[in-house]
Design a protein around this motif. Structure first.
Motif, short mmCIF file in Angstrom:
data_model
loop_
_atom_site.label_atom_id
_atom_site.label_comp_id
_atom_site.label_asym_id
_atom_site.label_seq_id
_atom_site.Cartn_x
_atom_site.Cartn_y
_atom_site.Cartn_z
N SER A 32 8.71 12.97 12.93
CA SER A 32 9.76 13.11 13.74
C SER A 32 10.13 11.76 14.80
O SER A 32 11.07 11.85 15.29
N VAL A 33 9.01 11.24 14.99
CA VAL A 33 9.39 9.88 15.77
C VAL A 33 9.72 8.81 15.04
O VAL A 33 9.10 8.19 14.18
N TRP A 34 10.90 8.32 15.37
CA TRP A 34 11.74 7.45 14.31
C TRP A 34 11.16 6.24 14.14
O TRP A 34 11.27 5.39 13.45
N TYR A 35 10.62 5.71 15.48
CA TYR A 35 9.99 4.13 15.33
C TYR A 35 8.42 3.97 14.70
O TYR A 35 8.41 3.11 14.47
N VAL A 36 8.07 5.17 14.51
CA VAL A 36 6.51 5.02 13.70
C VAL A 36 6.78 4.30 12.41
O VAL A 36 5.69 3.46 12.23
N PRO A 37 7.55 4.81 11.71
CA PRO A 37 7.56 4.06 10.36
C PRO A 37 7.79 2.58 10.24
O PRO A 37 7.57 1.77 9.62
N LEU A 38 8.88 2.31 11.49
CA LEU A 38 9.11 0.82 11.62
C LEU A 38 7.71 0.02 11.90
O LEU A 38 7.62 -0.95 11.68
N VAL A 39 6.86 0.73 12.79
CA VAL A 39 5.65 0.02 13.20
C VAL A 39 4.70 -0.17 12.04
O VAL A 39 4.08 -1.08 11.82
N VAL A 40 4.78 0.89 11.08
CA VAL A 40 4.06 0.82 9.82
C VAL A 40 4.56 -0.41 8.96
O VAL A 40 3.78 -1.20 8.49
N ILE A 41 5.76 -0.58 8.97
CA ILE A 41 6.34 -1.63 8.11
C ILE A 41 5.94 -2.92 8.79
O ILE A 41 5.60 -4.00 8.19
N GLY A 42 6.14 -2.95 10.03
CA GLY A 42 5.63 -4.06 10.83
C GLY A 42 4.10 -4.55 10.66
O GLY A 42 3.78 -5.73 10.37
N LEU A 43 3.19 -3.56 10.80
CA LEU A 43 1.76 -3.60 10.44
C LEU A 43 1.71 -4.36 9.01
O LEU A 43 0.88 -5.16 8.74
N ALA A 44 2.41 -3.49 8.02
CA ALA A 44 2.20 -3.95 6.66
C ALA A 44 2.58 -5.49 6.59
O ALA A 44 2.00 -6.30 5.71
N ALA A 45 3.69 -6.00 7.21
CA ALA A 45 4.29 -7.27 7.00
C ALA A 45 3.28 -8.28 7.54
O ALA A 45 2.85 -9.41 7.10
N VAL A 46 2.53 -7.94 8.81
CA VAL A 46 1.60 -8.67 9.13
C VAL A 46 0.41 -8.89 8.25
O VAL A 46 -0.10 -9.99 8.05
N LEU A 47 0.15 -7.77 7.75
CA LEU A 47 -1.16 -7.65 6.67
C LEU A 47 -0.67 -8.45 5.55
O LEU A 47 -1.57 -9.16 4.91
N GLY A 48 0.47 -8.63 5.20
CA GLY A 48 0.77 -9.40 4.01
C GLY A 48 0.54 -10.68 4.21
O GLY A 48 0.15 -11.56 3.34
N VAL A 49 0.95 -11.30 5.51
CA VAL A 49 0.87 -12.74 5.73
C VAL A 49 -0.84 -12.97 5.96
O VAL A 49 -1.42 -13.87 5.20
N THR A 50 -1.59 -12.19 6.66
CA THR A 50 -3.03 -12.30 6.98
C THR A 50 -3.92 -12.20 5.78
O THR A 50 -5.02 -12.98 5.57
N SER A 51 -3.49 -11.56 4.85
CA SER A 51 -4.23 -11.30 3.59
C SER A 51 -4.03 -12.53 2.80
O SER A 51 -4.90 -12.69 1.98
N VAL A 52 -2.94 -13.32 2.67
CA VAL A 52 -2.78 -14.30 1.66
C VAL A 52 -3.01 -15.48 2.30
O VAL A 52 -3.45 -16.60 1.56
N ILE A 53 -3.06 -15.75 3.66
CA ILE A 53 -3.08 -17.31 4.19
C ILE A 53 -4.65 -17.69 3.98
O ILE A 53 -4.57 -19.11 3.71
N PRO A 54 -5.48 -16.81 3.97
CA PRO A 54 -7.00 -17.45 3.70
C PRO A 54 -7.17 -17.93 2.25
O PRO A 54 -8.33 -18.09 1.91
#
Lengths: 101, 466
Positions: free
Chosen positions: B188-210
């Motif tokens: 029910s908390v609307w911003y939680v999915p957005l936080v998940v998306i944000g974390l996934a986006a950061v993970l997309g960057v940090t997992s490929v740059i090395p």
């Protein structure tokens, strides 16, 4: 566990076996077209995007769905076209004819 | 879902499987791609006539914009830039999957406005699939864009390393999964999915740059697999079997290619993902012992080639960088006209993505029956007069066979050193990506010609035409 979910899991598991069988027969010669072609196939998300964009479920869904339609269409159209462009170049010795007839 | 659309989806799935099956031979491959495209058309048209579609304005504008961009990309892209292209397309697929799953979350949680969700009444199983789809889709999108930027040279291709990298990535993934778990419990908390998306986006960057430039074939293949998985999980979200089938096919395809690339480099996937190979080109101390190579002129090489009965060409990515494929084929044609047998030996990691070198040579009108994979041709080198190596290095380094301290040790290589004469066309003595000096250059039967691949080959063609 609902019946539809069980059916979905069946489909997923069986598709994995089909995938391994079919893909492992593709020769390294064609691995790049395989990637771009299979990539276009994964653009099937377009179907889901269309439903979201056209469902009339309120503005947020429609906007997200429309962006998804754009992305998925680039994926599908670009993927199939570039694959065709590559496969057109593969020719056998001794003949100007392409691979497709 | 009406029976009509269910059948359309089934036929589409069959078309996809047949299309992939026909990719097993170069003769049927092009028709197979058409079958798959037809299947897609069928699925799209079937969906559009489905009664659930209410408004067409947005759909049509989306299709037109996407279709136009797709046509432009597909017709303009250079064959050398194919890895970036496929990387970007993977990313778009992943983004579409994530968006669809998120839109479905918004629909199910009952309120069109994102700020005032009423209650988290989303079924737990559906929510699990939504979270997975959003997570995988976002990582695929951001990771693919980063990989494409590295390949295109917009970002530095060398690995970006910092302390605790693995731990930070693990933490990010854990946090995203934990928040996802919470969403399953209470959506029910609307911003939680957005936080998940944000974390996934950061993970997309940090997992490929090395990951370094030379390992990009693995990452592109892996992202290919992710984009499929993202589609399959979206299929679970929407209860749509054609999405599950196609996504799974692509997912397995990407995984198989990832495995092939890792084997060809004798590395584990974990090593590719986390080791940051290529971060520092610290020169090998052993190279302090000055060894000498003998320089030959193009005239010497032309003489050698004129008297060769059999030639195997070993092309590397340096050939494509120098744009020398066409002139190489010209040379091969001259040799064939003189009665020599000429074939190409293609190492699995010869290009920047699986099978890339074959496409580059096909573009230069090299017939595909002359392109042989490593296992098919490796035993033939010992009965061959000349192995002509152009722009390749690590894949013909004999120290991969015996030198345990070498970073290349254990990697399957082409047996070019076993040919009667080895001709190496190279810019300089610089080591390849692995930073390992190449024993091959110092062998008695090796002739080194230094210079730009294209200039050298044009020179050779000029001499041999006389």
């Amino acid at each position: 566990m609902s019946e539809t979910l069980m059916v979905s899991i069946y489909v997923f598991v069986l598709a994995t076996f089909v995938g391994v069988e079919v893909i492992s027969k593709v020769p390294p010669l064609l691995h790049t077209p395989l990637m771009s072609g299979s990539n276009a196939i994964s653009g099937i998300t377009l179907v889901g995007s269309l439903i979201a964009a056209g469902a009339g479920e309120g503005s947020v869904s429609v906007i997200l769905g429309t962006i998804a339609v754009v992305f998925a269409t680039i994926n599908v159209v670009g993927g199939f076209l570039v694959t065709d462009r590559m496969l057109k170049m593969f020719k056998k010795s001794g003949g100007p004819r392409g691979t497709a007839s | 879902m009406t029976a009509g659309i269910a059948i359309a989806y089934l036929v589409a799935a069959v078309c996809f499987i047949l299309g992939l099956k026909m990719l097993s031979s170069a003769q049927t491959a092009r028709r197979g791609n058409l079958y798959a495209a037809f299947g897609m058309l069928l699925a799209v048209v079937g969906t559009l006539v489905d009664q659930r579609i209410l408004g067409f304005a947005y759909i049509i504008s989306g299709l037109v914009i996407g279709g136009f961009a797709g046509v432009v990309l597909a017709t303009k892209v250079q064959m050398t830039a194919m890895p970036q292209m496929v990387g970007l397309l993977n990313g778009f697929g992943g983004a579409a999957s994530a968006l669809v799953a998120y839109a479905e979350y918004i629909r199910l949680s009952g309120d069109p406005s994102p700020t005032v969700f009423l209650a988290g009444n989303v079924d737990a199983v559906v929510m699990v699939t939504i979270v997975l789809s959003v997570l995988i889709g976002t990582v695929t999108f951001v990771g693919s864009v980063v990989a494409a930027a590295k390949l295109q040279g917009i970002m530095r291709s060398a690995p970006v390393l910092y302390p605790m990298q693995k731990q930070i990535n693990a933490l990010l993934l854990f946090a995203a999964l934990a928040l996802g778990g919470w969403l399953v419990y209470d959506a029910s908390v609307w911003y939680v999915p957005l936080v998940v998306i944000g974390l996934a986006a950061v993970l997309g960057v940090t997992s490929v740059i090395p990951i370094g430039g030379a390992d990009m074939p693995v990452i592109i293949s892996l992202m290919n697999s992710y984009s499929g998985l993202a589609g399959a999980t979206t299929g679970f979200v929407l209860n749509n079997n054609v999405l599950i089938i196609s996504g799974t096919l692509v997912g397995t395809s990407g995984l198989i290619l990832t495995d092939i690339m890792c084997r060809a480099m004798n590395r584990s996937l974990a090593n590719v993902l986390f080791a940051g190979v290529g971060a520092d080109y610290s020169p090998d101390e052993a190279r302090a012992e000055q060894r000498t190579v003998i320089r030959y002129t193009p005239e010497d090489v032309a003489y050698m080639l004129e008297h060769a009965q059999s030639v195997i060409i070993v092309p590397g990515y340096g050939l494509a960088v120098a744009q020398a494929q066409h002139v190489l084929q010209e040379l091969a044609t001259i040799l064939i006209a003189r009665g020599a047998s000429v074939r190409y030996a293609i190492h699995p990691v010869a290009g920047r993505m699986p099978g890339h070198m074959n496409v580059l040579l096909a573009e230069a009108n090299v017939p595909y029956d002359l392109l042989l994979e490593m296992d098919q041709i490796n035993d033939d080198f010992q009965n061959t007069d000349v192995a002509l190596i152009i722009g390749a290095n690590d894949v013909v380094n004999p120290s991969a066979r015996y030198k345990k301290s070498s970073p290349l040790f254990g990697m399957p290589i082409l047996n070019a050193d076993r040919a009667r004469t080895v001709i190496v066309c190279k810019r300089s003595l610089n080591p390849g990506f692995a930073g390992e000096d190449n024993e091959l250059f110092y062998l008695k039967n090796t002739m080194m010609v230094f210079g730009d691949a294209k200039a050298t080959l044009m020179n050779l063609v000029g001499i041999m035409k006389k």
